[in-house]
Design a protein around this motif. Structure first.
Motif, mmCIF file in Angstrom:
data_model
loop_
_atom_site.group_PDB
_atom_site.id
_atom_site.type_symbol
_atom_site.label_atom_id
_atom_site.label_comp_id
_atom_site.label_asym_id
_atom_site.label_seq_id
_atom_site.Cartn_x
_atom_site.Cartn_y
_atom_site.Cartn_z
ATOM 1 N N ALA A 8 0.674 -26.909 15.339
ATOM 2 C CA ALA A 8 0.042 -27.947 14.507
ATOM 3 C C ALA A 8 -1.230 -27.393 13.875
ATOM 4 O O ALA A 8 -2.279 -28.029 13.883
ATOM 5 N N GLY A 9 -1.118 -26.176 13.344
ATOM 6 C CA GLY A 9 -2.283 -25.537 12.718
ATOM 7 C C GLY A 9 -2.298 -25.794 11.222
ATOM 8 O O GLY A 9 -1.832 -26.848 10.742
ATOM 9 N N ASN A 10 -2.822 -24.828 10.478
ATOM 10 C CA ASN A 10 -3.013 -25.022 9.033
ATOM 11 C C ASN A 10 -1.694 -25.267 8.315
ATOM 12 O O ASN A 10 -1.528 -26.261 7.599
ATOM 13 N N ILE A 11 -0.730 -24.351 8.500
ATOM 14 C CA ILE A 11 0.556 -24.504 7.814
ATOM 15 C C ILE A 11 1.371 -25.634 8.449
ATOM 16 O O ILE A 11 2.056 -26.391 7.771
ATOM 17 N N GLY A 12 1.263 -25.784 9.761
ATOM 18 C CA GLY A 12 2.002 -26.843 10.452
ATOM 19 C C GLY A 12 1.625 -28.214 9.923
ATOM 20 O O GLY A 12 2.475 -28.985 9.465
ATOM 21 N N PHE A 29 4.886 -32.609 16.822
ATOM 22 C CA PHE A 29 4.283 -31.272 16.823
ATOM 23 C C PHE A 29 4.192 -30.795 18.271
ATOM 24 O O PHE A 29 3.890 -31.573 19.174
ATOM 25 N N ALA A 30 4.425 -29.501 18.488
ATOM 26 C CA ALA A 30 4.177 -28.900 19.805
ATOM 27 C C ALA A 30 3.075 -27.874 19.628
ATOM 28 O O ALA A 30 3.198 -26.974 18.787
ATOM 29 N N ASP A 31 2.001 -28.020 20.384
ATOM 30 C CA ASP A 31 0.891 -27.076 20.246
ATOM 31 C C ASP A 31 0.220 -26.900 21.609
ATOM 32 O O ASP A 31 0.442 -27.680 22.532
ATOM 33 N N VAL A 32 -0.560 -25.834 21.726
ATOM 34 C CA VAL A 32 -1.291 -25.592 22.971
ATOM 35 C C VAL A 32 -2.740 -26.066 22.862
ATOM 36 O O VAL A 32 -3.483 -25.993 23.828
ATOM 37 N N ASN A 67 2.385 -31.171 24.360
ATOM 38 C CA ASN A 67 1.816 -29.871 24.708
ATOM 39 C C ASN A 67 2.957 -28.866 24.845
ATOM 40 O O ASN A 67 3.896 -29.080 25.606
ATOM 41 N N SER A 68 2.828 -27.776 24.115
ATOM 42 C CA SER A 68 3.906 -26.791 24.052
ATOM 43 C C SER A 68 4.119 -26.070 25.375
ATOM 44 O O SER A 68 5.166 -25.465 25.594
ATOM 45 N N ALA A 69 3.125 -26.151 26.271
ATOM 46 C CA ALA A 69 3.249 -25.441 27.544
ATOM 47 C C ALA A 69 3.877 -26.321 28.630
ATOM 48 O O ALA A 69 3.943 -25.905 29.790
ATOM 49 N N VAL A 87 3.539 -20.658 13.936
ATOM 50 C CA VAL A 87 2.656 -20.328 15.065
ATOM 51 C C VAL A 87 2.029 -18.942 14.929
ATOM 52 O O VAL A 87 1.130 -18.580 15.684
ATOM 53 N N GLY A 88 2.549 -18.140 14.014
ATOM 54 C CA GLY A 88 2.122 -16.736 13.908
ATOM 55 C C GLY A 88 3.167 -15.852 14.560
ATOM 56 O O GLY A 88 3.745 -16.237 15.592
ATOM 57 N N PRO A 89 3.432 -14.679 13.974
ATOM 58 C CA PRO A 89 4.516 -13.818 14.450
ATOM 59 C C PRO A 89 4.440 -13.473 15.933
ATOM 60 O O PRO A 89 5.467 -13.397 16.611
ATOM 61 N N THR A 90 3.240 -13.311 16.475
ATOM 62 C CA THR A 90 3.138 -12.864 17.870
ATOM 63 C C THR A 90 3.495 -13.967 18.863
ATOM 64 O O THR A 90 3.762 -13.678 20.030
ATOM 65 N N VAL A 91 3.515 -15.210 18.408
ATOM 66 C CA VAL A 91 3.777 -16.325 19.339
ATOM 67 C C VAL A 91 5.275 -16.666 19.415
ATOM 68 O O VAL A 91 5.719 -17.364 20.329
ATOM 69 N N LEU A 92 6.063 -16.133 18.488
ATOM 70 C CA LEU A 92 7.491 -16.503 18.472
ATOM 71 C C LEU A 92 8.172 -16.161 19.798
ATOM 72 O O LEU A 92 8.969 -16.940 20.319
ATOM 73 N N ALA A 120 8.695 -20.661 9.890
ATOM 74 C CA ALA A 120 7.946 -20.560 8.621
ATOM 75 C C ALA A 120 6.739 -19.658 8.871
ATOM 76 O O ALA A 120 5.626 -20.133 9.099
ATOM 77 N N GLU A 121 6.997 -18.370 8.893
ATOM 78 C CA GLU A 121 5.954 -17.391 9.213
ATOM 79 C C GLU A 121 5.943 -16.332 8.112
ATOM 80 O O GLU A 121 6.923 -16.178 7.398
ATOM 81 N N ASN A 122 4.842 -15.583 8.035
ATOM 82 C CA ASN A 122 4.796 -14.478 7.079
ATOM 83 C C ASN A 122 5.522 -13.268 7.659
ATOM 84 O O ASN A 122 4.917 -12.310 8.118
ATOM 85 N N MET A 123 6.827 -13.337 7.648
ATOM 86 C CA MET A 123 7.630 -12.254 8.232
ATOM 87 C C MET A 123 8.919 -12.142 7.441
ATOM 88 O O MET A 123 9.398 -13.141 6.890
ATOM 89 N N ASP A 158 5.146 -20.290 1.303
ATOM 90 C CA ASP A 158 4.003 -19.944 0.452
ATOM 91 C C ASP A 158 3.148 -21.174 0.147
ATOM 92 O O ASP A 158 3.569 -22.072 -0.609
ATOM 93 N N ARG A 159 1.991 -21.232 0.751
ATOM 94 C CA ARG A 159 0.955 -22.223 0.418
ATOM 95 C C ARG A 159 -0.324 -21.702 1.074
ATOM 96 O O ARG A 159 -0.294 -21.354 2.259
ATOM 97 N N ILE A 160 -1.402 -21.657 0.336
ATOM 98 C CA ILE A 160 -2.643 -21.160 0.931
ATOM 99 C C ILE A 160 -3.356 -22.321 1.626
ATOM 100 O O ILE A 160 -3.707 -23.316 0.998
ATOM 101 N N VAL A 161 -3.496 -22.163 2.938
ATOM 102 C CA VAL A 161 -4.124 -23.215 3.753
ATOM 103 C C VAL A 161 -5.165 -22.575 4.682
ATOM 104 O O VAL A 161 -4.836 -22.138 5.792
ATOM 105 N N PRO A 162 -6.408 -22.507 4.237
ATOM 106 C CA PRO A 162 -7.438 -21.928 5.109
ATOM 107 C C PRO A 162 -7.801 -22.897 6.233
ATOM 108 O O PRO A 162 -7.512 -24.095 6.124
ATOM 109 N N ASP A 291 -12.003 -12.610 6.220
ATOM 110 C CA ASP A 291 -11.520 -12.236 7.558
ATOM 111 C C ASP A 291 -10.213 -12.946 7.934
ATOM 112 O O ASP A 291 -9.425 -12.421 8.709
ATOM 113 N N ARG A 292 -9.968 -14.147 7.413
ATOM 114 C CA ARG A 292 -8.686 -14.816 7.691
ATOM 115 C C ARG A 292 -7.541 -14.030 7.049
ATOM 116 O O ARG A 292 -6.513 -13.782 7.656
ATOM 117 N N VAL A 293 -7.769 -13.595 5.822
ATOM 118 C CA VAL A 293 -6.701 -12.917 5.087
ATOM 119 C C VAL A 293 -6.541 -11.465 5.575
ATOM 120 O O VAL A 293 -5.446 -10.918 5.597
#
Ligand SMILES: NC(=O)C1=CN([C@@H]2O[C@H](COP(=O)(O)OP(=O)(O)OC[C@H]3O[C@@H](n4cnc5c(N)ncnc54)[C@H](O)[C@@H]3O)[C@@H](O)[C@H]2O)C=CC1
Ligand SMILES: O=P(O)(O)OC[C@H]1O[C@](O)(CO)[C@@H](O)[C@@H]1O
Length: 382
Positions: A8-12, A29-32, A67-69, A87-92, A120-123, A158-162, A291-293
């Motif tokens: 449930a972050g920026n893109i979520g 949404f499932a999030d930690v 809670n995702s955990a 969630v980001g590639p490392t969390v898959l 829906a990840e940048n991969m 594709d959507r820019i969400v800081p 630094d985000r990018v």
């Protein structure tokens, strides 16, 4: 229709969850992040600020969270028609266990209704990588059930969400640009493809994934690294620096030439695509920090990612790559004590030098001509 969305972050919240809820789907949404989870449970809605030429505030309704955990997430998967992730590639890999347990629970309940999973990840083909991780947790019998009833659908997002601006007190606040694009591989669904306005189908996903990753993300990253070197804090300030704009445009043209050659894109349309993206970088209503990018430079120097894959394309087709090499060189000047990958990259660089470090992370050969040229670019930049 029910959907479970991991992250449930920026893109979520700002893109995928919103799109699903806007389509009338009941979204969990499932999030930690406990704060975000409990606020979503309490309010069942949140607002999204969409900023561009016009700025509007839209309310996303009919959402909740778990809670995702916890095991609740497994129950939700067992009952969902759609599972999405941002969630980001490392969390898959981490969430793959819950997905496997959810599939086992469906099978135990004789639930043979199709369920589709979309990362829906940048991969490149992130959902297929998630599928591999899920299958590792399953028995042969469960693997067969999965192959028959569960669709793993790759996508380009594709959507820019800081992240929210400093000082924002609402944990659910999210600001997004007007532009958005979510393209899915229509060949990979099980059952009927859900009708979700804003989710576009294609039978040629790889072209769209590469077009997005090697245009927007390549240009964005080089903007960030050159921006840091020039002392800028944001992407907007960096791209409004004429010297950086010229470098970034040239690098996008180099990766664009590879895409045009590989996928037959129309050169004029591709040039317009680049210009549109450069305009998005300069969006005055978004504060997107360099630094985000620039985050996780090791991931971004990996063979399939936004610097090395287009570089390899230029080598394959004998095309110019001077500006892409400068982007790669700039990654070695990116220092950020808060980013473990930036710290690791610098540590190896200090110990082993440029060629060996670049070869280690990129898969290029340390004695390759391009590695030498990238090192020259590094010394020129320095
Ligand atoms: N922000 C952007 O503009 C875009 C991001 N992306 C991609 O979307 C993905 C997500 O990016 P952002 O939304 O920016 O990141 P983010 O950091 O805002 O959101 C990630 C969310 O995942 C949650 N999370 C972490 N571990 C989890 C777990 N085990 N289970 C469930 N949730 C977990 C985090 O708490 C966080 O809320 C990344 O792959 C990124 O590359 C793609 C296009 C645009
Ligand atoms: O999310 P990543 O892969 O770290 O990279 C950041 C990139 O992703 C985006 O957030 C969205 O595509 C871009 O703004 C940026 O180029």
């Amino acid at each position: 229709m029910k959907a479970l969305h991991f992250g449930a972050g920026n893109i979520g919240r700002g893109f995928i969850g919103k799109l699903l809820a806007d389509a009338g789907i009941a979204v969990t949404f499932a999030d930690v992040n406990e704060t975000v989870v409990s606020e979503l449970q309490k309010r069942n809605e949140y607002t999204v600020k969409v900023v561009g030429e016009e700025c509007v505030v839209e309310t996303v309704k009919n959402v909740t969270a778990v809670n995702s955990a916890t095991d609740t997430v497994v129950d939700c998967i067992a009952e969902s028609d759609l599972v999405t992730t941002a969630v980001g590639p490392t969390v898959l890999k981490i969430i793959s266990k819950s997905i496997a347990l959810g599939i086992e629970k469906r099978a135990a309940a004789n639930n043979t209704a199709p369920m589709n999973i979309i990362a829906a990840e940048n991969m490149i083909r992130g959902t297929s990588q998630l599928k591999e991780a899920v299958l590792e947790h399953l028995s042969d019998e469960m693997k067969a059930f999965t192959e028959e009833h569960i669709g793993f659908v790759d996508s380009a997002v594709d959507r820019i969400v800081p992240p929210a601006a400093e000082g924002e007190t609402d944990p659910l606040a999210v600001t997004v640009e007007t532009f958005s694009e979510w393209i899915v591989d229509q060949t990979q669904f099980k059952g009927e493809i859900p009708n979700i306005p804003g989710m576009e189908c294609t039978d040629n996903l790889i072209a769209f994934v590469e077009r997005k990753l090697f245009t927007l993300n390549t240009g964005h990253l080089i903007t960030a690294y050159l921006g840091v070197l020039a002392g800028h804090e944001t992407i907007k300030d960096s791209i409004e620096d004429d010297a950086i704009l010229a470098e970034v445009s040239a690098a996008m043209e180099e990766s664009g030439a590879v895409l045009i050659k590989r996928y037959g894109f129309d050169p004029k349309a591709h040039a317009a695509y680049i210009q549109k993206i450069l305009g998005r970088f300069a969006n005055p209503y978004l504060r997107d920090e360099v630094d985000r990018v620039g985050r996780q430079p090791i991931r971004k120097l990996s063979p399939q990612d936004r610097l090395i894959k287009p570089l390899n394309g230029t080598i394959e087709y004998g095309l110019p790559n001077q500006h892409l090499l400068k982007g790669i060189a700039a990654a070695f000047l990116y220092k950020n004590e808060d980013d473990p990958q930036a710290v690791e990259l610098q540590a190896m660089f200090t110990e082993k030098g440029f060629a060996e470090t670049l070869a280690h992370y990129s898969g290029l050969k340390s004695d390759a001509e391009v590695v030498k040229l990238a090192e020259d670019a590094y010394f020129s930049l320095k």
